[in-house]
Enzyme design. Sequence first.
Site, PDB file in Angstrom:
ATOM      1  N   HIS A  61       0.845  -1.225  -0.037  1.00 62.53           N
ATOM      2  CA  HIS A  61      -0.093   0.203   0.055  1.00 62.53           C
ATOM      3  C   HIS A  61       0.834   1.184  -0.063  1.00 62.53           C
ATOM      4  O   HIS A  61       1.996   1.226   0.715  1.00 62.53           O
ATOM      5  CB  HIS A  61      -0.928   0.164   1.259  1.00 62.53           C
ATOM      6  N   LYS A  70       5.295   5.808   7.996  1.00 69.42           N
ATOM      7  CA  LYS A  70       4.772   4.816   8.882  1.00 69.42           C
ATOM      8  C   LYS A  70       5.789   4.267   9.981  1.00 69.42           C
ATOM      9  O   LYS A  70       6.851   3.793   9.370  1.00 69.42           O
ATOM     10  CB  LYS A  70       3.981   3.747   8.224  1.00 69.42           C
ATOM     11  N   TYR A 134       0.701   0.810  13.778  1.00 68.37           N
ATOM     12  CA  TYR A 134       1.468   1.863  13.081  1.00 68.37           C
ATOM     13  C   TYR A 134       1.016   3.177  13.165  1.00 68.37           C
ATOM     14  O   TYR A 134      -0.258   3.522  13.022  1.00 68.37           O
ATOM     15  CB  TYR A 134       2.046   1.308  11.851  1.00 68.37           C
ATOM     16  N   ASP A 175      -6.676  -5.751  -2.798  1.00 67.98           N
ATOM     17  CA  ASP A 175      -5.162  -5.871  -2.786  1.00 67.98           C
ATOM     18  C   ASP A 175      -4.875  -6.956  -4.031  1.00 67.98           C
ATOM     19  O   ASP A 175      -4.055  -7.016  -4.883  1.00 67.98           O
ATOM     20  CB  ASP A 175      -4.419  -6.389  -1.605  1.00 67.98           C
TER      21      ASP A 175
END
Length: 190
Positions: A61, A70, A134, A175
Site C-alpha cells: 500500500h 509509517k 503503526y 489488494d
Amino acid sequence: MQVLNTSLSDVKLIQPQRFGDSRGWFAEVFNQSTFSAAGLPTEFVQDNQSFSVKGVLRGLHYQLGKPQGKLVRVLSGHIWDVAVDLRRNSPDFGKWAGFHLNAESADNNLELLWIPEGFAHGFLVLSETAEVLYKTTNHYYPAGERSILWNDPVLNIAWPVEALDGTLPSVSSKDARGSLFTEADLPTAN
C-alpha cells in the site's frame, strides 16, 4: 534507543531500550525529543492497528497526494514486513527490503520499523495471529490510495511463503486487484 540503517536509504530499524526485572519490563517506544535528536519524525496524526491470522498478506500500500510515513510495531505475533522504494529520484527506486518483526525478538530487543513517505508497505503474518500498530505522518486519503501486487514479477519480493505450509497468502479483493509495478500510478519525483 538504537537507530539502525537498513539496505534502503531512509528506512530505519529502531530498538528502544527495555528495562526489566522479575516482574516484567518497561520501554519508552516514542519520545518526541529522542526521535528528533535521531533525525526521525516527531509528528504523527493517526494510529492504526490490525489483527490478522497466519497467512494474511496486507499490501503493498501507498498513497498519492498525501503520502504517509509509517512507524510500524508488532504488538503480538510475528510478521515479515516489506518496504518498497517508490521515490523516482532515489538510488533505491524499485528496490525492496524485508524485515522479520516480532512482539519481541530472540535477543529481547523491541523493534520498530520506520518507513518514510514515498514507499509502498506490506506485511505477511507468519505466526498464528499478529497485531500490528503503526503511526502515520498523514491521514488516510481514500482518493490517493494505491496498491501494487504483492507478487509483482519485476519487484520479485522473496516473501517467506514456505512458512505457510503450502498455502498461498490470503489477500483482500482490493489488494488482489493491485497494479503491476511497471503499470502503477507512482508518486511524482520531488
